[in-house]
Design an enzyme around this catalytic site. Sequence first.
Site, PDB file in Angstrom:
ATOM      1  N   HIS A 192     -10.684   0.508  -2.568  1.00  0.00           N
ATOM      2  CA  HIS A 192     -12.425   0.643  -1.880  1.00  0.00           C
ATOM      3  C   HIS A 192     -13.096   1.028  -2.952  1.00  0.00           C
ATOM      4  O   HIS A 192     -13.142   2.098  -3.010  1.00  0.00           O
ATOM      5  CB  HIS A 192     -12.302   0.725  -0.447  1.00  0.00           C
ATOM      6  N   HIS A 196     -17.961   2.281   1.743  1.00  0.00           N
ATOM      7  CA  HIS A 196     -17.239   1.126   2.070  1.00  0.00           C
ATOM      8  C   HIS A 196     -17.510   1.376   3.943  1.00  0.00           C
ATOM      9  O   HIS A 196     -16.947   1.610   4.522  1.00  0.00           O
ATOM     10  CB  HIS A 196     -15.631   1.090   1.897  1.00  0.00           C
ATOM     11  N   CYS A 207      -1.081  -3.903   7.812  1.00  0.00           N
ATOM     12  CA  CYS A 207      -1.537  -4.501   6.635  1.00  0.00           C
ATOM     13  C   CYS A 207       0.210  -4.961   6.272  1.00  0.00           C
ATOM     14  O   CYS A 207      -0.672  -6.089   5.989  1.00  0.00           O
ATOM     15  CB  CYS A 207      -1.665  -3.380   5.245  1.00  0.00           C
ATOM     16  N   LYS A 252      -6.773  -4.929  -2.683  1.00  0.00           N
ATOM     17  CA  LYS A 252      -7.964  -5.573  -1.713  1.00  0.00           C
ATOM     18  C   LYS A 252      -8.839  -4.324  -0.988  1.00  0.00           C
ATOM     19  O   LYS A 252      -8.870  -3.494  -1.233  1.00  0.00           O
ATOM     20  CB  LYS A 252      -6.787  -6.124  -0.709  1.00  0.00           C
ATOM     21  N   ASP A 310      -4.251  -1.006  -1.515  1.00  0.00           N
ATOM     22  CA  ASP A 310      -5.384  -0.671  -0.282  1.00  0.00           C
ATOM     23  C   ASP A 310      -6.522   0.100  -1.852  1.00  0.00           C
ATOM     24  O   ASP A 310      -6.478   0.599  -2.598  1.00  0.00           O
ATOM     25  CB  ASP A 310      -5.689   0.196   0.913  1.00  0.00           C
ATOM     26  N   HIS A 357     -10.894   7.076   2.572  1.00  0.00           N
ATOM     27  CA  HIS A 357      -9.293   6.107   1.876  1.00  0.00           C
ATOM     28  C   HIS A 357      -9.580   5.610   0.823  1.00  0.00           C
ATOM     29  O   HIS A 357      -9.793   4.664   0.943  1.00  0.00           O
ATOM     30  CB  HIS A 357      -8.076   6.107   3.138  1.00  0.00           C
ATOM     31  N   ASP A 363       0.897  -1.294   0.106  1.00  0.00           N
ATOM     32  CA  ASP A 363       0.193  -0.027  -0.326  1.00  0.00           C
ATOM     33  C   ASP A 363       1.116   1.270   0.152  1.00  0.00           C
ATOM     34  O   ASP A 363       0.517   2.020   0.473  1.00  0.00           O
ATOM     35  CB  ASP A 363      -0.736   0.404   0.729  1.00  0.00           C
TER      36      ASP A 363
HETATM   37 ZN   LIG Z   1      -8.605   0.323   3.533  1.00  0.00          ZN
END
Ligand SMILES: [Zn+2]
Length: 205
Positions: A55, A59, A158, A113, A53, A88, A15
Site C-alpha cells: 500500500h 491508503h 486474502c 496488490k 500486500d 500496514h 502475503d
Molecule cells: Zn492491506
Amino acid sequence: MNGSLSDREVLIVTDPQLDFCPGGALAVPQGDAIVPKVNRLARRFVHVILTQDWHPAGHASFASTHPGRRPFETIEVEYGPQTLWPDHCVQGTPGAAFHPALDIPRAELIIRKGYHPTIDSYSAFRENDRKTPTGLASYLRERGFERVTLCGLATDFCVFFSAIDAVAAGFATAVALDASRAIDMGGSLAQALAAMREAGVVLLD
Ligand SMILES: [Zn+2]
C-alpha cells in the site's frame, strides 16, 4: 497431495509478510507459524508465486486516513463496505517485507496488490471493487496453469477472496489450511470456510 506436482499446478503463497506476523502492524494470530509449513509445501510444487500486500502511505483502507475512525470499523466507500485496518504493509517499509525465514528463492512471480490509493485488494486476482484486475488470471492462463493451491495470510481475507476469484476465473482451486492462519473477526473464518466449500474450493488439512 503426494509425489511431484505437474507443470499445470501452481502454489500461490498469500502475503507472508512481517506486518501480518506477531509483532507486526496487523498481526494474524500465529501468522509466523505458517512459515516452515509453507517452505515445506513449496518444495512439492514445480511452480510457486508469492503475493505481497503493498500500500502507498495514506491508503484508503487505513483507519488513520479517515478522521475519527478506528481500526476494524467498517465504512462505506464507492465500491461498498470496506473494513478499516491499522496502517500496514506500506511500500518499502520493513513491515511490508516477506518473513525472513520464508525460503522460496525460486518463486517465479511476486504479485503486488493494494497499490491503488483508493481501492483495497484482498484478492490476488481482483481488487475490492471486484472489477479492477491484478492481471494474475491472464498470467496463469498464459503460463498454462490449470490448478491453483493457495496458502498464507489470512485464511478468511486474502486467501479466501483469492480462492473464490480463482474458481471464478476457471481454475481448479484448493486451500492448504495448515499453511494458512486466520484473523477470525466476528465469525469471519467460519463464513469463509463455508463460502469456499460452497464455491467448490477443496479445503486441505
Ligand atoms: Zn492491506
